[in-house]
Design an enzyme around this catalytic site. Sequence first.
Site, PDB file in Angstrom:
ATOM      1  N   GLY A   1       0.847  -1.198   0.000  1.00 41.31           N
ATOM      2  CA  GLY A   1       0.000   0.000   0.000  1.00 41.31           C
ATOM      3  C   GLY A   1       0.872   1.234   0.000  1.00 41.31           C
ATOM      4  O   GLY A   1       1.681   1.423   0.913  1.00 41.31           O
TER       5      GLY A   1
ATOM      6  N   GLY B   1       1.146   4.755   3.950  1.00 45.22           N
ATOM      7  CA  GLY B   1       2.028   3.656   3.589  1.00 45.22           C
ATOM      8  C   GLY B   1       3.355   4.126   3.037  1.00 45.22           C
ATOM      9  O   GLY B   1       4.425   3.626   3.419  1.00 45.22           O
TER      10      GLY B   1
ATOM     11  N   LYS C   1      -6.732   1.333   9.631  1.00 45.31           N
ATOM     12  CA  LYS C   1      -7.659   1.605  10.733  1.00 45.31           C
ATOM     13  C   LYS C   1      -9.093   1.450  10.259  1.00 45.31           C
ATOM     14  O   LYS C   1      -9.591   2.260   9.483  1.00 45.31           O
ATOM     15  CB  LYS C   1      -7.426   3.022  11.278  1.00 45.31           C
TER      16      LYS C   1
ATOM     17  N   LYS D   1     -12.548   5.826  16.260  1.00 45.46           N
ATOM     18  CA  LYS D   1     -12.274   7.263  16.329  1.00 45.46           C
ATOM     19  C   LYS D   1     -12.618   7.954  15.016  1.00 45.46           C
ATOM     20  O   LYS D   1     -12.947   9.145  14.989  1.00 45.46           O
ATOM     21  CB  LYS D   1     -10.823   7.529  16.726  1.00 45.46           C
TER      22      LYS D   1
ATOM     23  N   THR E   1      -7.487  12.995  15.190  1.00 47.95           N
ATOM     24  CA  THR E   1      -8.358  12.752  14.033  1.00 47.95           C
ATOM     25  C   THR E   1      -9.595  13.640  14.055  1.00 47.95           C
ATOM     26  O   THR E   1     -10.116  14.007  13.003  1.00 47.95           O
ATOM     27  CB  THR E   1      -8.788  11.269  13.998  1.00 47.95           C
TER      28      THR E   1
ATOM     29  N   SER F   1      -7.103  15.209   8.628  1.00 48.38           N
ATOM     30  CA  SER F   1      -7.940  14.018   8.741  1.00 48.38           C
ATOM     31  C   SER F   1      -9.005  14.000   7.649  1.00 48.38           C
ATOM     32  O   SER F   1      -9.849  14.897   7.564  1.00 48.38           O
ATOM     33  CB  SER F   1      -8.610  13.986  10.125  1.00 48.38           C
TER      34      SER F   1
ATOM     35  N   VAL G   1      -9.815   7.154   0.353  1.00 51.74           N
ATOM     36  CA  VAL G   1     -10.770   6.386   1.153  1.00 51.74           C
ATOM     37  C   VAL G   1     -11.123   7.128   2.440  1.00 51.74           C
ATOM     38  O   VAL G   1     -10.249   7.666   3.129  1.00 51.74           O
ATOM     39  CB  VAL G   1     -10.185   4.997   1.495  1.00 51.74           C
TER      40      VAL G   1
END
Length: 338
Positions: free
Chosen positions: A9, A14, A110, A196, A253, A259, A284
């Site tokens: 990734g 990543g 996550k 979160k 976040t 975020s 995403v």
Amino acid sequence: MVKKVAVLGSGSWGSILANMLVENGNKVVAWTNMEEQAKELNEKHTNEHYVPGFTYEKDLIATTDLEMALDGVDAVLFVVPTKVMRLVAQQMVSVLEKNGAKPIIIHASKGLELGTHKRLSQVLEEEIPEQNRSAIAVLSGPSHAEEVAKKDLTLVTAASADLEAAKTVQELFMNKYFRVYTNNDVIGVEMGAALKNVIAIGAGALHGLGYGDDAKAALITRGLAEISRLGVAFGAKPLTFIGLSGVGDLIVTATSVHSRNWRAGNELGQGMSLQEVIDTMGMVIEGVPSTKAAYELAQQKNISMPITESIYDVLYNGKDVKSVVADLMEREGKSELD
């Protein structure tokens, strides 16, 4: 000792983690399924779509060839979207069976798997047989790729049921600006990391509606109560949620423009539809499927999660953001400790 690490990734997080592992003296191959991205990383040492303006280490190798990435590997770091974690793990196993490697498996994603609602370490355990791995660990905590790229001070947690594996991850990643603590509460670390994102969407929505710091602090605090409630119901340790992967990750976040989940909520609060937000984000938004998973898990366990339910209503039932905020405020009074 120099280790070979395959990073699966090459998005923002990543690729920055891969770059840091090179800085730490490791041999690193970053795998991507996009030829143009691999070419850009190898030839220009940039990744402009994900981390604009950043120059990567020249020793970082990028490839679309999974066999090359996994050849002689000591550790594999998954940093792929939740929805493809299982598929990528399946592809990896067929390669490991050929080359005989038995690496430590780490993930820094996550979320919860949509449909099964399983934690990502559970997905990896199911798909990667014990003979093809030495251990499974999770890397999580308050960390933005943009800030780690600038070598801002960052503290995270490495969690594994095998504490020696967690220490190995700690040694692999830790340096002068990136500090890693160990933890054996994988359930708590992964639940905090996934949930979160849900609360961050709500915090962004409050900002988009024009509410101030009081409202945001209240949402984060009560959101943490919901995260803890659900996590403990699935076996997490309560103290994990006041640690780096709990309140730490929630704060960063739910308050930062870096975020994607906060930005998505902010745009929803400003009147955009969910589809418009998804179309304009370009990356995403893990909090959207995580909201559905959290809502369904709460129903399954009969756990009260009014903030999560409200965000679910906005995302999946088309409810107006202003009206769900009003409904939350007008709920019957209760004890803070319930």
